[in-house]
Design an enzyme around this catalytic site. Structure first.
Site, mmCIF file in Angstrom:
data_model
loop_
_atom_site.group_PDB
_atom_site.id
_atom_site.type_symbol
_atom_site.label_atom_id
_atom_site.label_comp_id
_atom_site.label_asym_id
_atom_site.label_seq_id
_atom_site.Cartn_x
_atom_site.Cartn_y
_atom_site.Cartn_z
ATOM 1 N N ASP A 174 16.095 18.499 -33.576
ATOM 2 C CA ASP A 174 16.846 17.274 -33.829
ATOM 3 C C ASP A 174 18.354 17.464 -33.890
ATOM 4 O O ASP A 174 19.097 16.487 -33.884
ATOM 5 C CB ASP A 174 16.389 16.632 -35.150
ATOM 6 C CG ASP A 174 16.930 17.390 -36.361
ATOM 7 O OD1 ASP A 174 17.006 18.636 -36.279
ATOM 8 O OD2 ASP A 174 17.265 16.751 -37.362
ATOM 9 N N ASP A 185 20.104 22.447 -31.484
ATOM 10 C CA ASP A 185 18.802 22.502 -30.828
ATOM 11 C C ASP A 185 18.881 22.140 -29.352
ATOM 12 O O ASP A 185 17.905 22.334 -28.615
ATOM 13 C CB ASP A 185 17.809 21.537 -31.508
ATOM 14 C CG ASP A 185 17.478 21.970 -32.920
ATOM 15 O OD1 ASP A 185 17.449 23.177 -33.157
ATOM 16 O OD2 ASP A 185 17.251 21.085 -33.772
ATOM 17 N N ASP A 213 11.670 23.379 -34.692
ATOM 18 C CA ASP A 213 12.814 23.681 -35.545
ATOM 19 C C ASP A 213 12.399 23.369 -36.993
ATOM 20 O O ASP A 213 11.472 22.584 -37.223
ATOM 21 C CB ASP A 213 13.997 22.815 -35.117
ATOM 22 C CG ASP A 213 15.180 22.946 -36.048
ATOM 23 O OD1 ASP A 213 15.568 24.094 -36.341
ATOM 24 O OD2 ASP A 213 15.699 21.915 -36.490
ATOM 25 N N CYS A 224 3.455 1.660 2.747
ATOM 26 C CA CYS A 224 4.720 0.944 2.522
ATOM 27 C C CYS A 224 5.646 1.776 1.643
ATOM 28 O O CYS A 224 6.855 1.849 1.891
ATOM 29 C CB CYS A 224 4.453 -0.399 1.837
ATOM 30 S SG CYS A 224 3.339 -1.491 2.737
ATOM 31 N N CYS A 259 0.844 -1.194 0.000
ATOM 32 C CA CYS A 259 0.000 0.000 0.000
ATOM 33 C C CYS A 259 0.879 1.243 0.000
ATOM 34 O O CYS A 259 2.106 1.169 0.048
ATOM 35 C CB CYS A 259 -0.933 0.008 1.205
ATOM 36 S SG CYS A 259 -0.054 0.139 2.780
#
Length: 813
Positions: free
Chosen positions: A699, A703, A500, A16, A13
């Site tokens: 990419d 960037d 981009d 815990c 639970c």
């Protein structure tokens, strides 16, 4: 710091979870501990991998042991104690190794590893790297899927056993209440006292047998001052059993009419909660299906060329540079490069894209993808933990173990939840004893036990992590990897998506689209000279011009002199002629009048193309236009983002005219052009100030600053490692529609989490007062402990079932 993920047993639970996190946080060498109830795992960072043993010991002392596997590894060439010491130091320093002992006499290493934290093959490779060849001889541990299956099976058998022992008790006691004739028959045959003794024996067998787990875990936690759900069940069933036992063997201790027995309640509670745990374990097993599916993509063996022959070896033994033979229908064993053969490879399991991709000599292939038609010879480039598939699995595991900001509310509540419930149970008992009707003691017991049993910290603890596990797993299937779990929550609130241009909106590979020559100039002659000059340059535009010349079969002349003019263009001497190629500012500097070519260049720029000029011997020769084609999927992706109510921006270093033309063609709302990497960061800050939470998609290396500066950075998976490392989300397919998929999945996951939390909190807020007897004065109804146990068990099952609906989230149209 070294990141580690441990499989932890015994958590049932949210209470815990809190205790495991506090245990780890109390260790000085641990940073950023995060515990996942659904995945039964703990993520943390340690200063030194050798500290792992101390963390494992601390968790075991707290009652939550780490799942470990034992390996026996054969080692060659061990000669003395110094070699033993060297190998042991290397092993202890490997993240995931808990303990290592090397035996010089038997030339073996007995290694204890945290299950799933490190591969056995990596352990052997670490030893081999010290100069002593090693191989895994035995691995006593079982994989996680098998361990989960065993746990589900064990819970199923325990539930059946408990039900078989409980059924006679339930029939005798409840049958007597419901059917007076049956009660009379029991009284007249075996007698009521004998009936109670039999119920005592059968219920005792249920509690010390199938129900033992609640006491062995719950009582120690209670004595340590940190009670959990097991403690609530242990107290509730224990109170009912003790009361009934005294009523059976010492009825004189109770006021007249109150010496009733509740053996059936204690037994049925155990059955129902075990049944709930069994269903919960089955549902939990399905939350990790995506990870298991990814792991199963890894081939077990590969056919490799060795010493002129083809041999089959374990995939773990493949080394960089090995030549792998991949037949039609086989999976590619590891990342590599095709050196011969032609085929189509199904990459859908990695990218989410259904169409097989053509592979010819020089093409890259990814481990785990499936070769469909022809045979391929592949040179291995990345193996083991460095492969794309291994990195994807690692990313998904890290995201699944993350803790979202929304979880902090749950943590604060659950820390006090169980003690508060115990307090409510005590108050309920006292209130019934003080104000309840006769038999007040019986009513008090029923109310107290019902409160203890109906409270469900399990549902609260499972509400967030189950949705995260299923949501991120579904994302991996769709080609969207959440590198950081909290990206799920932040992405839900995105208002503007900044993109981009090169490699994101476009193919990232410029092509020569137009050549418009000046009067008296031949297109073929101009292209021949310009291509020869550009052959000396490494610029992408130069590559586009060279490809165009090659496609037309033009032979290039020798270049006598070449000079790059940074920021302007190039200058070359070819066949006694001076050739200039570059931007309009180069022509202005050289005082070359462009005439009508200026209008032509402006027209090309308005079409989204990048114009440049060529001059020969000081006279204008031509305008050449280079175009980076827009990806076929880009227009639909932009439209999908607009339908989701998002603003779309473009941030690029390209010239303004080209950027504006592309933006107009695609319907992009905001454009920032001609910016350096630092300028992209400033543009993102401006968008955030104007619109709110901003996502950036890129990419390239340039960037990376923007990806890190944005609230959410999404890296195109075909991009550079630097860009991917700076991003929060990776789009494996390299296609822009993945952005809409990521945002859609984020929204669905967060909505699912809120549904789970509403149910978990609402359930407890509404039903705990009902269990305490709050509605009894108005309705005359008091909740049975058995119904309370059933409701508690079903609350967790509801939360898990709701989270599993995320497995069916589809890509937005």
């Amino acid at each position: 710091m070294t990141d580690l993920t441990l499989q932890v047993e015994g958590m049932t639970c949210a209470t815990c979870v809190g205790k495991v996190e506090r245990t780890l946080d109390d260790l000085a060498f641990v940073r950023g501990a995060s515990v996942n109830l659904a995945g039964e795992s703990a993520q943390m960072s340690v200063e030194d991998p050798s500290d792992l043993a101390r963390a494992v010991e601390a968790l075991a002392h707290a009652g939550y042991p780490v799942v470990t596997d034992r390996l026996e590894i054969a080692i060659e060439g061990l000669t003395d104690a110094a070699a033993v010491s060297k190998v042991e130091r290397a092993l202890v320093g490997l993240p995931g190794v808990v303990e290592a002992h090397v035996n010089l006499a038997t030339e073996t290493a007995n290694v204890t590893i945290a299950s799933g934290a490190v591969k056995p093959s990596d352990v052997a490779a670490t030893i081999t790297a010290t100069g002593y060849p090693a191989r895994v001889r035995t691995a006593s541990g079982q994989d996680m899927a098998r361990r989960k299956a065993q746990e589900i099976s064990r819970l199923g058998w325990l539930t059946l056993l408990a039900a078989a022992l409980t059924l006679p008790v339930f029939i005798v006691e409840m049958g007597g209440h419901l059917v007076p004739a049956f009660h009379s028959w029991v009284h007249d045959t075996i007698g009521m006292q004998t009936s109670r003794v039999l119920q005592f024996l059968l219920t005792g067998a249920v509690l010390v047998g199938p129900g033992q787990r609640f006491y062995t875990k719950g009582i120690p936690q209670l004595l340590q001052g940190s009670p959990d759900m097991n403690s609530l069940v242990a107290m509730g069933t224990g109170a009912a059993f003790l009361y009934s036992t005294l009523a059976t063997f010492a009825p004189g201790l109770f006021p007249a009419g109150t010496a009733n027995v509740y053996f059936e309640s204690a037994a049925v509670i155990v059955v129902l909660i075990l049944f709930g745990r069994w269903m919960e374990a089955r549902a939990k097993g399905r939350t990790g299906e995506a990870i298991r599916a990814l792991m199963q993509l890894q081939p077990k063996t590969a056919r490799v060329e060795r010493d002129g022959a083809t041999v089959e070896i374990a995939a773990e033994e493949i080394a960089p540079g090995d030549i792998i033979l991949v037949r039609p229908g086989e999976s590619v064993a590891t990342d590599g490069k095709v050196i011969s053969g032609e085929s189509y490879v199904d990459e859908s399991m990695i990218t989410g894209e259904p169409v097989p991709v053509e592979k010819t000599e020089g093409a890259k292939v990814t481990g785990g993808t499936v070769n469909t038609t022809g045979a391929l010879r592949v040179e291995a480039t990345r193996v083991g933990a460095d492969t794309t598939l291994a990195q994807i699995i690692r990313m998904v595991e890290q995201a699944q173990g993350a803790k979202l900001p929304i979880q902090s509310l749950v943590d604060r509540v659950t820390r006090w939840f169980v003690p508060v419930v115990m307090g409510i149970a005590v108050v309920s008992i006292l209130a019934w004893l003080a104000f309840g009707p006769d038999p007040a003691l019986s009513f008090a017991l029923v109310a107290g036990v019902s409160v203890l049993v109906i409270a469900c910290p399990c549902a609260m603890g499972l509400a967030t992590p189950t949705s995260i596990m299923v949501g991120t797993g579904r994302g991996a299937e769709l080609g969207v990897l959440f590198r950081k779990g909290d990206a799920l929550q932040v992405m839900e609130g995105v208002k503007v998506v900044a993109l981009d241009k090169t490699g994101t909106l476009t193919e990232g590979r410029p092509e020569l689209s137009d050549i418009v020559t000046a009067d008296g100039m031949s297109e073929a002659d101009v292209l021949r000279l310009v291509a020869a000059a550009e052959a000396q340059s490494e610029h992408p535009i130069a590559s586009a011009i060279l490809r165009a010349a090659e496609e037309r079969g033009i032979a290039l002349p020798k270049v006598d002199k070449f000079r790059a003019l940074p920021g302007y263009g190039i200058k070359a001497e070819i066949e006694g002629k001076t050739v200039l190629v570059g931007a309009d500012r180069l022509m202005e500097r050289e005082k070359i009048a462009l005439g009508a070519l200026t209008d032509t260049a402006a027209s090309l720029a308005r079409d989204g193309k990048t114009p440049l000029y060529a001059a020969i011997d000081g006279a204008p020769a031509a305008v050449l236009a280079v175009e980076d084609p827009i990806k076929p999927s880009t227009p639909a992706a932009i439209e999908a983002l607009h339908r989701m109510g998002l603003e779309v921006a473009m941030i690029t270093g390209d010239n303004s005219a080209t950027a504006e033309a592309i933006a107009q063609r695609l319907g992009i709302d905001h454009v920032t052009a001609e910016v350096l990497p630092r300028g992209k960061v400033k543009a993102i800050e401006d968008l955030r100030a104007a619109h709110g939470i901003t996502a950036f998609v890129g990419d390239g290396i340039n960037d990376a600053p923007a990806l890190a500066a944005a609230d959410i950075g999404l890296a195109i998976g075909t991009g550079t490692d630097v860009a991917i490392g700076a991003a929060d989300v990776v789009l494996v397919s390299g296609e822009l529609p993945g952005v809409a998929t990521a945002i859609h999945l984020s929204r669905r996951t967060m909505r699912n989490i809120r549904q789970n939390l509403f149910w978990a909190f609402g359930y407890n807020v509404l039903l705990i007062p009902v269990a305490a007897g709050l509605i009894y004065p108005a309705t005359g109804l008091l909740l049975s402990p058995m119904l309370a146990a059933f409701a508690m068990a079903m609350s967790s099952v509801f939360v898990l079932s709701n989270a599993l609906r995320l497995r069916f989230v589809e890509v937005p149209s």
